[in-house]
Enzyme design. Sequence first.
Site, PDB file in Angstrom:
ATOM      1  N   SER A  40     112.123  39.265  87.774  1.00  0.00           N
ATOM      2  CA  SER A  40     113.362  38.767  88.478  1.00  0.00           C
ATOM      3  C   SER A  40     114.771  39.465  88.394  1.00  0.00           C
ATOM      4  O   SER A  40     114.538  40.908  88.277  1.00  0.00           O
ATOM      5  CB  SER A  40     113.312  37.433  88.374  1.00  0.00           C
ATOM      6  OG  SER A  40     114.232  36.701  89.527  1.00  0.00           O
ATOM      7  N   HIS A  84     107.677  32.086  92.345  1.00  0.00           N
ATOM      8  CA  HIS A  84     108.485  33.359  91.483  1.00  0.00           C
ATOM      9  C   HIS A  84     108.415  32.622  89.995  1.00  0.00           C
ATOM     10  O   HIS A  84     108.781  31.833  89.344  1.00  0.00           O
ATOM     11  CB  HIS A  84     109.848  32.790  91.876  1.00  0.00           C
ATOM     12  CG  HIS A  84     110.962  33.719  91.507  1.00  0.00           C
ATOM     13  ND1 HIS A  84     111.094  34.965  91.824  1.00  0.00           N
ATOM     14  CD2 HIS A  84     111.909  33.377  90.438  1.00  0.00           C
ATOM     15  CE1 HIS A  84     111.937  35.706  91.100  1.00  0.00           C
ATOM     16  NE2 HIS A  84     112.559  34.920  90.524  1.00  0.00           N
TER      17      HIS A  84
HETATM   18  C1  GCU Z   1     118.191  34.612  92.082  1.00  0.00           C
HETATM   19  C2  GCU Z   1     118.886  35.763  92.536  1.00  0.00           C
HETATM   20  C3  GCU Z   1     117.784  36.917  92.397  1.00  0.00           C
HETATM   21  C4  GCU Z   1     117.290  36.994  91.057  1.00  0.00           C
HETATM   22  C5  GCU Z   1     116.761  35.555  90.504  1.00  0.00           C
HETATM   23  C6  GCU Z   1     116.283  35.537  89.041  1.00  0.00           C
HETATM   24  O1  GCU Z   1     117.524  33.950  92.674  1.00  0.00           O
HETATM   25  O2  GCU Z   1     119.160  35.765  93.898  1.00  0.00           O
HETATM   26  O3  GCU Z   1     118.194  37.864  92.845  1.00  0.00           O
HETATM   27  O4  GCU Z   1     116.013  37.832  91.061  1.00  0.00           O
HETATM   28  O5  GCU Z   1     117.993  34.908  90.804  1.00  0.00           O
HETATM   29  O6  GCU Z   1     116.665  36.415  88.351  1.00  0.00           O
HETATM   30  O7  GCU Z   1     115.655  34.474  88.818  1.00  0.00           O
END
Ligand code: GCU
Length: 438
Positions: free
Chosen positions: A276, A417
Amino acid sequence: MPSKGTVVRISERVTRCRGFHPALRALAAGALFSCGALGQPAGFNYDESKVPSYDLPEILRRADGRIVDAAAEWPARRTEILKLFEEQVYGISPGAPAHMRFTVLEEDDAALGGLARRKQVRVDFGPAGRSSMEILLYTPASAGRHVPVFLGLNFGGNHTVHSDPAIRMPTRWVLERDGTETRRRDADDTRGRSASRWQVERLLKRGYGVATVYCGDLDPDFDDGFENGVHPLAPPISPADWGSISAWAWGLSRALDYLETDAHADGSRVVVMGHSRLGKTALWAGARDMRFAMVISNNSGCGGAALSRRRFGETVARINTRFPHWFADNFSQYNGEEDSLPVDQHMLLALVAPRPLYVASAEDDSWADPKGEFLAAMHAGRAYELLGEQGLGVSEQPPVNQPVMRTVGYHIRTGKHDVTAYDWDRFLDFGDLHLKRD
Ligand code: GCU
């Protein structure tokens, strides 16, 4: 600015975003808490038919218009691309501090029931106590020689990656589940909280080491005017010129500086991996620092592996609004203006060439635009092929749970995710393919 010991709430952070009309800030705050039909933030495009048509910048076209057609010309083109990412997206970062010191704080040759060697090392960037990070390193106890190591930042403190009670607690800002940042040193209940994302035993049993650093040691993940992290260490560079992602990536290079000296780790086989926001960071670290032998992005999305021009899921405007501290200030010029970007994320991935690169997506992670992550990996193949390596070798996104692995690898797995055992099994397979020596 929050003072030390205060609690910062996400909603406040959103409303403190710089340079945006209050209505846009309210929209960003709302989007954070309301969910669309897919369980993703509402108000963004998740419809493939609504992806605008776009032209990607050509990886191999130099600034003077000439097309690079020989491997010998790549380093000059690579330098151009890297500079564009520094100036327009992530910001610049300093080199290693002149007086960096490594101190082994704790060591155990029979950790995790005898499976691992554990080492915890403090890296001081300047005068002791002013600025430092702590590395947690596990290597297989049975390995008599240098092993390849997966290195990644963690979100919540080294103690969250495993329930091992000997892991030291973080001393800096910690992001809590409810979205607050606090200074916690007593969070025993959070030990091992992210263990499923690290799979430490799995890595060790396959002959790899694993090293991690808490990202908040380098820079806390909120817009604090860069007063709490490593940014003040580099006075000639204005804090606005290197955002949190650059600072975190810089820390990964400093962890590699240490691993190059460690008796059990093989500094020439360090894989930089991240999930992420920390996947965006792993990519930027791997792009900048050619010493990383392999680079892995897990669900890194916008500002990571996903093509910005697709405007699918998270957009450039949204990421800059919600996380104003992540990128160089210049990046916000491209809010809603993706087609004016002189780069797109396939070029970031191309900077990893010719080293092995793996991009992992998740089916239910529309926010991160799995197809955009795939397409960027596919287009990066141009640089790999120029250098005599294989790109992805497919032109269609593979079905779920059917990885492709050449010098560039990719999978989309079922699920949300996250980093799962499935992801790790593939990363380890990819490691075996490229890094195992026997
Ligand atoms: C949010 C953000 C993302 C990121 C994510 C994370 O959703 O919008 O860009 O990758 O957090 O780091 O969990």
